[in-house]
Motif scaffolding. Sequence first.
Motif, PDB file in Angstrom:
ATOM      1  N   ASP A  34       0.868  -1.180   0.000  1.00 45.30           N
ATOM      2  CA  ASP A  34       0.000   0.000   0.000  1.00 45.30           C
ATOM      3  C   ASP A  34       0.903   1.228   0.000  1.00 45.30           C
ATOM      4  N   HIS A  35       1.284   1.669  -1.188  1.00 40.03           N
ATOM      5  CA  HIS A  35       2.306   2.706  -1.291  1.00 40.03           C
ATOM      6  C   HIS A  35       1.838   4.041  -0.721  1.00 40.03           C
ATOM      7  N   PHE A  36       0.545   4.348  -0.845  1.00 39.58           N
ATOM      8  CA  PHE A  36       0.055   5.611  -0.287  1.00 39.58           C
ATOM      9  C   PHE A  36       0.159   5.591   1.236  1.00 39.58           C
ATOM     10  N   LYS A  37      -0.208   4.475   1.843  1.00 39.98           N
ATOM     11  CA  LYS A  37      -0.131   4.358   3.303  1.00 39.98           C
ATOM     12  C   LYS A  37       1.321   4.440   3.773  1.00 39.98           C
ATOM     13  N   ILE A  38       2.211   3.757   3.042  1.00 40.52           N
ATOM     14  CA  ILE A  38       3.636   3.766   3.414  1.00 40.52           C
ATOM     15  C   ILE A  38       4.208   5.172   3.291  1.00 40.52           C
ATOM     16  N   ALA A  39       3.918   5.834   2.159  1.00 35.36           N
ATOM     17  CA  ALA A  39       4.431   7.188   1.939  1.00 35.36           C
ATOM     18  C   ALA A  39       3.877   8.158   2.974  1.00 35.36           C
ATOM     19  N   SER A  40       2.588   8.071   3.259  1.00 35.75           N
ATOM     20  CA  SER A  40       1.960   8.971   4.236  1.00 35.75           C
ATOM     21  C   SER A  40       2.550   8.782   5.624  1.00 35.75           C
ATOM     22  N   GLY A 112       1.875  12.843 -11.195  1.00 34.35           N
ATOM     23  CA  GLY A 112       3.272  12.459 -11.362  1.00 34.35           C
ATOM     24  C   GLY A 112       4.063  12.509 -10.077  1.00 34.35           C
ATOM     25  N   LEU A 113       3.570  13.270  -9.092  1.00 37.48           N
ATOM     26  CA  LEU A 113       4.274  13.380  -7.811  1.00 37.48           C
ATOM     27  C   LEU A 113       3.536  12.681  -6.678  1.00 37.48           C
ATOM     28  N   THR A 114       2.376  12.106  -6.981  1.00 35.87           N
ATOM     29  CA  THR A 114       1.681  11.310  -5.973  1.00 35.87           C
ATOM     30  C   THR A 114       2.438  10.002  -5.772  1.00 35.87           C
ATOM     31  N   SER A 115       2.132   9.290  -4.702  1.00 37.57           N
ATOM     32  CA  SER A 115       2.913   8.109  -4.345  1.00 37.57           C
ATOM     33  C   SER A 115       2.789   7.025  -5.417  1.00 37.57           C
ATOM     34  N   GLU A 116       3.876   6.269  -5.573  1.00 35.87           N
ATOM     35  CA  GLU A 116       3.890   5.148  -6.506  1.00 35.87           C
ATOM     36  C   GLU A 116       4.875   4.103  -6.019  1.00 35.87           C
ATOM     37  N   TYR A 117       4.718   2.889  -6.520  1.00 40.19           N
ATOM     38  CA  TYR A 117       5.619   1.793  -6.182  1.00 40.19           C
ATOM     39  C   TYR A 117       6.162   1.212  -7.470  1.00 40.19           C
ATOM     40  N   GLY A 118       7.479   1.127  -7.567  1.00 41.37           N
ATOM     41  CA  GLY A 118       8.064   0.571  -8.782  1.00 41.37           C
ATOM     42  C   GLY A 118       9.571   0.566  -8.727  1.00 41.37           C
ATOM     43  N   ARG A 119      10.173   0.198  -9.855  1.00 41.08           N
ATOM     44  CA  ARG A 119      11.631   0.101  -9.935  1.00 41.08           C
ATOM     45  C   ARG A 119      12.257   1.489 -10.018  1.00 41.08           C
ATOM     46  N   LEU A 120      13.417   1.602  -9.400  1.00 41.12           N
ATOM     47  CA  LEU A 120      14.190   2.836  -9.521  1.00 41.12           C
ATOM     48  C   LEU A 120      14.965   2.882 -10.832  1.00 41.12           C
ATOM     49  N   THR A 121      15.337   1.726 -11.345  1.00 39.93           N
ATOM     50  CA  THR A 121      16.032   1.650 -12.630  1.00 39.93           C
ATOM     51  C   THR A 121      15.413   0.536 -13.454  1.00 39.93           C
ATOM     52  N   ASP A 122      15.614   0.594 -14.775  1.00 42.20           N
ATOM     53  CA  ASP A 122      15.068  -0.429 -15.662  1.00 42.20           C
ATOM     54  C   ASP A 122      15.801  -1.759 -15.524  1.00 42.20           C
ATOM     55  N   LYS A 123      17.083  -1.716 -15.238  1.00 37.69           N
ATOM     56  CA  LYS A 123      17.900  -2.915 -15.336  1.00 37.69           C
ATOM     57  C   LYS A 123      18.108  -3.636 -14.015  1.00 37.69           C
ATOM     58  N   LEU A 124      17.805  -3.022 -12.877  1.00 37.49           N
ATOM     59  CA  LEU A 124      17.999  -3.649 -11.579  1.00 37.49           C
ATOM     60  C   LEU A 124      16.659  -3.828 -10.879  1.00 37.49           C
ATOM     61  N   PRO A 125      16.484  -4.948 -10.187  1.00 35.66           N
ATOM     62  CA  PRO A 125      15.229  -5.185  -9.465  1.00 35.66           C
ATOM     63  C   PRO A 125      15.200  -4.435  -8.130  1.00 35.66           C
ATOM     64  N   LEU A 126      15.408  -3.153  -8.200  1.00 34.74           N
ATOM     65  CA  LEU A 126      15.454  -2.312  -7.013  1.00 34.74           C
ATOM     66  C   LEU A 126      14.155  -1.514  -6.966  1.00 34.74           C
ATOM     67  N   ALA A 128      10.978   0.639  -4.955  1.00 31.38           N
ATOM     68  CA  ALA A 128      10.863   1.659  -3.923  1.00 31.38           C
ATOM     69  C   ALA A 128       9.470   2.277  -3.959  1.00 31.38           C
ATOM     70  N   VAL A 129       9.073   2.837  -2.824  1.00 24.90           N
ATOM     71  CA  VAL A 129       7.890   3.688  -2.745  1.00 24.90           C
ATOM     72  C   VAL A 129       8.384   5.127  -2.853  1.00 24.90           C
ATOM     73  N   SER A 130       7.886   5.860  -3.838  1.00 25.97           N
ATOM     74  CA  SER A 130       8.352   7.221  -4.081  1.00 25.97           C
ATOM     75  C   SER A 130       7.179   8.187  -4.106  1.00 25.97           C
ATOM     76  N   ALA A 131       7.445   9.426  -3.722  1.00 23.87           N
ATOM     77  CA  ALA A 131       6.407  10.465  -3.742  1.00 23.87           C
ATOM     78  C   ALA A 131       7.044  11.834  -3.605  1.00 23.87           C
ATOM     79  N   GLY A 132       6.345  12.836  -4.089  1.00 27.64           N
ATOM     80  CA  GLY A 132       6.741  14.218  -3.877  1.00 27.64           C
ATOM     81  C   GLY A 132       6.065  14.779  -2.647  1.00 27.64           C
ATOM     82  N   PHE A 133       6.622  15.860  -2.123  1.00 23.87           N
ATOM     83  CA  PHE A 133       5.996  16.534  -0.987  1.00 23.87           C
ATOM     84  C   PHE A 133       6.303  18.011  -1.044  1.00 23.87           C
ATOM     85  N   THR A 134       5.521  18.766  -0.316  1.00 26.56           N
ATOM     86  CA  THR A 134       5.724  20.208  -0.215  1.00 26.56           C
ATOM     87  C   THR A 134       5.926  20.574   1.244  1.00 26.56           C
TER      88      THR A 134
END
Length: 610
Positions: A34-40, A112-126, A128-134
């Motif tokens: 639950d990326h939104f819950k994790i980011a929040s 585009g800045l709301t929370s999301e879950y996915g790879r940081l790079t195309d080639k590595l299975p890395l 992360a949960v990412s989001a923007g904030f103010t």
Amino acid sequence: MFVDSMLLELLFGVDIDIKRLPSSHPSSPAPMPDHFKIASSWLQQFGKALQTPSIDETVSCIHPDGYLRDVLVFSWNNRCLHGHRKITAYLTNAEALKKSSIANVQLDTRPGLTSEYGRLTDKLPLTAVSAGFTFTCALGFGDGYFSLISTDSGEWKALVVMMALADIKGHEEMGHEEGDYGGHTLAWSDVNNERRKAIETNPDVVIIGAGQTGLNAAARFKQMNISALVVETNPRVGDNWRKRYPTLSLHSPRRINSMLYQSYPSTWPVFTPRDKMADWLEQYVQSLDLVVWTNSRPVPQPVYDSATKRWTVVIDRAGDLVTLHPAHIVVAAGALGAPRIPVIRDKALFSGTTLHSSEYDGGKYFAGQRVVVVGAGNTAADLCQDLTFHGAKSVTMVQRSGTWVVSRSASRVLMERMYPEELPVDVCDIMSMARPLALMKRLNKKSEAQMLEQEKETHRGLREAGLNISSGKDFFVLFYEGHGGFWLDVGCAELIRTGKVKIKQGAEIGSFTEKAVVFTDGSSLEADAVIFATSYEGICGSMRGVFGDAAIDRVGPVYGLDEEGELRGCYRPTGHPGLWFAAGDFSPSRISSKQLALEIKAIELGLLKL
């Protein structure tokens, strides 16, 4: 989902087989977190720690091997701190965290800045949960972005946190005007002429150079109510592109090469040709109402008065000498200075043509000739391809050291992932700021084997032809560290593999004879023309003739990366008051123009003293 021990091995440990990582070939798909819950939850904890303020609690939200990238929030500089010890020391220095007065930390709601879950790079299975904030701070308003990774204990910690000052309160970017002036009683042409006259008489800033870097800075300054006059030595805006070789096109896609406040039409080519870029910059000046003097250059040497904090600079404007007193001078002539041409013995004996790539006007002039191209970067590869197409009798590329070669199509995938068509460019810029080059170097090193596998056939053919293929650095890092050492291939590799372009590797031209070049290994090669695709001198060296030794000696290195992976001497204090350097490609100049504008505005307001 990654566990911490595997992440540390991937990022910071010895080389491993990534096939054994759970997220690479899982026996059963891991549940989507639950990326939104994790980011929040994480941002609530981080925001509370910042607001308390508590350095220990703030740092505890970041992974022990994580990064804090700061742009003008905790100091009047751009910094990238890696690891708890350095982050703690930075926030402790001069009570930086306390004085910043961070508050109102909230998740960003922009697409585009709301929370999301996915790879940081195309080639590595890395993943992360990412989001923007103010947030708000003592000076005004800020933008931030974070990427969280899961630890062995199940906690989520920030691999990267980026925080940047977005606006000084009461001095925000102006945005658009209504378009009616004087209660609908004044003509736009009259209003614009008055504004131009004020800027031309008494600008706050003089910008040297009307390429994309100088124009991005001028556009940003205008929106920040900083009056700026741009002086350009060429007869027309865009001539710095028009004067380069005819087949030049940008090797990065159009989105990443956007100018501030103005997107390209949907029909624009993916890779912008030289002359289209030149014309685009010329119309950009008109569209954004920028004030540019062409056929103009500063006369040596401007003098800075530390009492008035103003320069006295004389501008040669098409033969007329105009004296100005700006508070700041921004050198935006790119990171490149004068053409770099090796000094070679007996050059006068050579009966053929010698020129630098900056003077090259197309391969048609060399049809039927034996041409030697010195250099093995992007420009050299493009010239060799052009010469072959136009019927040169022979083409030889002289490679003095290793070159990193990757297909343009492969790099396009990466850059279009960073700047997708569906997101606003300014949103992509925020996310780009949260990819510290220091971290990207480490990630790219770990994915190097996959890239080499992808390019193995091309590299094998190039090696068999005699080209030295270097590895260990991706083209982004090579660009920032040295403006060379790589090329994004659009066809030259195949010409080398098939023998249409020959390679002379590991030796330099040591001398000339009447009809040949003699290499430092004793071999020689008959030639009718030698073209030096040998890059340019550093901008500081070129500016010595303008500002003098005393001023330039106060300036530290310009361009390249410092120990934190940040650009040296660009968009940040240089060591000389009122003298700034702006450099880099479209994306860095677009993004960092805001930092430079904020620093200059802060000096104007008395918030920053240098």
